[in-house]
Write an enzyme that holds these catalytic residues in place. Sequence first.
Site, PDB file in Angstrom:
ATOM      1  N   ARG A 166       0.858  -1.182   0.000  1.00 44.32           N
ATOM      2  CA  ARG A 166       0.000   0.000   0.000  1.00 44.32           C
ATOM      3  C   ARG A 166       0.899   1.238   0.000  1.00 44.32           C
ATOM      4  O   ARG A 166       1.967   1.245   0.594  1.00 44.32           O
ATOM      5  CB  ARG A 166      -0.915   0.012   1.216  1.00 44.32           C
ATOM      6  CG  ARG A 166      -1.883  -1.173   1.268  1.00 44.32           C
ATOM      7  CD  ARG A 166      -2.851  -1.044   2.449  1.00 44.32           C
ATOM      8  NE  ARG A 166      -3.724  -2.200   2.570  1.00 44.32           N
ATOM      9  CZ  ARG A 166      -4.864  -2.350   1.910  1.00 44.32           C
ATOM     10  NH1 ARG A 166      -5.268  -1.400   1.088  1.00 44.32           N
ATOM     11  NH2 ARG A 166      -5.611  -3.426   2.088  1.00 44.32           N
ATOM     12  N   THR A 194      -5.351   2.789  -6.261  1.00 45.74           N
ATOM     13  CA  THR A 194      -4.357   2.365  -7.243  1.00 45.74           C
ATOM     14  C   THR A 194      -4.668   2.948  -8.615  1.00 45.74           C
ATOM     15  O   THR A 194      -3.764   3.368  -9.346  1.00 45.74           O
ATOM     16  CB  THR A 194      -4.324   0.823  -7.329  1.00 45.74           C
ATOM     17  OG1 THR A 194      -3.996   0.294  -6.047  1.00 45.74           O
ATOM     18  CG2 THR A 194      -3.313   0.341  -8.345  1.00 45.74           C
ATOM     19  N   THR A 220     -11.272  -4.823  -6.366  1.00 45.16           N
ATOM     20  CA  THR A 220     -11.744  -4.572  -5.010  1.00 45.16           C
ATOM     21  C   THR A 220     -12.654  -5.707  -4.605  1.00 45.16           C
ATOM     22  O   THR A 220     -13.657  -5.964  -5.262  1.00 45.16           O
ATOM     23  CB  THR A 220     -12.490  -3.230  -4.875  1.00 45.16           C
ATOM     24  OG1 THR A 220     -13.196  -3.207  -3.632  1.00 45.16           O
ATOM     25  CG2 THR A 220     -13.478  -3.017  -6.004  1.00 45.16           C
ATOM     26  N   ASP A 222     -14.556  -5.789  -2.165  1.00 47.24           N
ATOM     27  CA  ASP A 222     -15.809  -5.264  -1.613  1.00 47.24           C
ATOM     28  C   ASP A 222     -16.836  -4.924  -2.679  1.00 47.24           C
ATOM     29  O   ASP A 222     -17.969  -4.577  -2.351  1.00 47.24           O
ATOM     30  CB  ASP A 222     -15.555  -4.000  -0.779  1.00 47.24           C
ATOM     31  CG  ASP A 222     -14.747  -4.269   0.471  1.00 47.24           C
ATOM     32  OD1 ASP A 222     -14.631  -5.454   0.852  1.00 47.24           O
ATOM     33  OD2 ASP A 222     -14.240  -3.305   1.071  1.00 47.24           O
ATOM     34  N   GLY A 266     -16.131  -5.201   4.092  1.00 47.22           N
ATOM     35  CA  GLY A 266     -17.083  -4.173   3.671  1.00 47.22           C
ATOM     36  C   GLY A 266     -16.839  -2.907   4.466  1.00 47.22           C
ATOM     37  O   GLY A 266     -17.603  -2.595   5.381  1.00 47.22           O
ATOM     38  N   ARG A 267     -15.753  -2.203   4.122  1.00 53.57           N
ATOM     39  CA  ARG A 267     -15.382  -1.000   4.866  1.00 53.57           C
ATOM     40  C   ARG A 267     -16.430   0.091   4.690  1.00 53.57           C
ATOM     41  O   ARG A 267     -16.856   0.733   5.633  1.00 53.57           O
ATOM     42  CB  ARG A 267     -14.021  -0.524   4.365  1.00 53.57           C
ATOM     43  CG  ARG A 267     -13.459   0.687   5.077  1.00 53.57           C
ATOM     44  CD  ARG A 267     -12.080   1.017   4.530  1.00 53.57           C
ATOM     45  NE  ARG A 267     -11.105  -0.010   4.862  1.00 53.57           N
ATOM     46  CZ  ARG A 267     -10.427  -0.042   6.000  1.00 53.57           C
ATOM     47  NH1 ARG A 267     -10.599   0.904   6.901  1.00 53.57           N
ATOM     48  NH2 ARG A 267      -9.567  -1.007   6.238  1.00 53.57           N
ATOM     49  N   MET A 378      -8.973 -15.473   5.418  1.00 57.61           N
ATOM     50  CA  MET A 378      -9.169 -16.738   4.718  1.00 57.61           C
ATOM     51  C   MET A 378      -9.785 -16.485   3.345  1.00 57.61           C
ATOM     52  O   MET A 378      -9.424 -17.132   2.360  1.00 57.61           O
ATOM     53  CB  MET A 378     -10.084 -17.654   5.533  1.00 57.61           C
ATOM     54  CG  MET A 378      -9.470 -18.146   6.828  1.00 57.61           C
ATOM     55  SD  MET A 378     -10.641 -19.101   7.805  1.00 57.61           S
ATOM     56  CE  MET A 378     -10.987 -20.440   6.697  1.00 57.61           C
ATOM     57  N   ILE A 379     -10.714 -15.517   3.270  1.00 61.55           N
ATOM     58  CA  ILE A 379     -11.388 -15.218   2.008  1.00 61.55           C
ATOM     59  C   ILE A 379     -10.435 -14.515   1.049  1.00 61.55           C
ATOM     60  O   ILE A 379     -10.348 -14.852  -0.136  1.00 61.55           O
ATOM     61  CB  ILE A 379     -12.636 -14.355   2.264  1.00 61.55           C
ATOM     62  CG1 ILE A 379     -13.688 -15.148   3.055  1.00 61.55           C
ATOM     63  CG2 ILE A 379     -13.222 -13.851   0.946  1.00 61.55           C
ATOM     64  CD1 ILE A 379     -14.876 -14.325   3.509  1.00 61.55           C
TER      65      ILE A 379
END
Length: 454
Positions: A166, A194, A220, A222, A266-267, A378-379
């Site tokens: 990042r 990005t 992304t 999300d 899910g920010r 894990m995802i």
Amino acid sequence: MADGGCAAINTKIEEGEGGYILEDVPHLTDYLPSLLTYPNPLQDNPAYSVVKQYFVDVDDTVAQKIVVHKNGDRGIHFRRAGPRQKVYFKSDEVHACIVTCGGLCPGLNTVIREIVCGLHYMYGVSKIIGIDGGYMGFYSKNTVTLTPKVVNDIHKRGGTVLGTSRGGHDTSKIVDSIQDRGINQVYVIGGDGTQKGAAVIYEEVRRRGLKVSVAGIPKTIDNDIPVIDRSFGFDTAVEEAQRAINAAHVEAESTENGIGVVKLMGRYSGFIAMYATLASRDVDCCLIPESPFFLEGKGGLFQFIRKRLKENGHMVIVIAEGAGQDLLTESMQSMGQQDASGNKQLQDVGFWISHRIKVHTFADFGLTVMIVADPTYMIRAIPGNASDNVYCTLLAQSAVHGAMAGYTGFTCGPVNGRHSYIPFNRITEKQNKVVITDRMWARLLSSTNQPSFL
């Protein structure tokens, strides 16, 4: 700023009859008008000899909205992705690079693989390198030589073989590296931050008058990038999240007054939580950032929990990581701290809400058994599923076709099922979010029978 920079790209606008608007992407000839063109090598490729009208017509565009009124405007369109009859690079002059930035996502390695294989097998390109460790790898690390043999099996692995990071965006150093290495095609895989960084790189490349195509592939997990139908990795994330929900349901159902809490990614956008809830059918309540909720009082979450425990003796709650942040006490908040990508640091809402539920339900039900699951890493770390792998292939090939055709300063993705070239600013100007007044959220509420908290 997120994990890149920021730039103001002047969108090329063309207007036509009936309210038709084309938001076009830049082309190398916008600032290098004397470039030569060459026949597309695909016309001699036996794999495509049986395809009728394989080349995309120069005037083909894709409508952003397909539901229109009889007398309404035709609306915004984007340039259709795909191979053109003429290309602006000879195969042996192409020196391409690929970089991955930001967080991990299922399908990253598939995109890398298919860019390499697409360049090599469709266009005969042999000089392809990977940038190690995100944007900072342009000026601080060695490159990785990429061939079809090197990337042959990487789609079976999670993560990114190129490494990621990042931040680290230094436009001048990055473009210096591109220029020094003789790179003329840059493929940038990453989220909205990005892509902002890629937009800045394009602007600097243009300012220097370099024949360099800059192509973005939006990433992304999300699904919070606008305009495109969905982002790669999302289908895999929903599928894997559903497994965590099913496990939490089994645990909760097996104990008296068991409550399973599953915290998902899910920010700012609750798409994973919403779709995993709809897919599972075992969820009693889904909480997302777009739909504020309250805990106490009539119609609050605690009242609903008591009702469900009395009815069923157990329940499952799915909560997106960005939900309920406004309810956390000030002492638990990060006071506006940000990570290296510029994202607001969030408190652990899963731990917080499970603690509050335990305390509140003790008087009525005694000691409730809380099962808190956070399958986030894990995802993120698994390879893409079948659906995402096919999608990643189409994304990668669209980017390759666009760069070879001389387009630059664009990102690609499906718009109403048709892959398109989209200006960077359109996918970075805002985030895609769940619309809680839309039918999909209504379907979720009817599935869980939870209160709307409005």
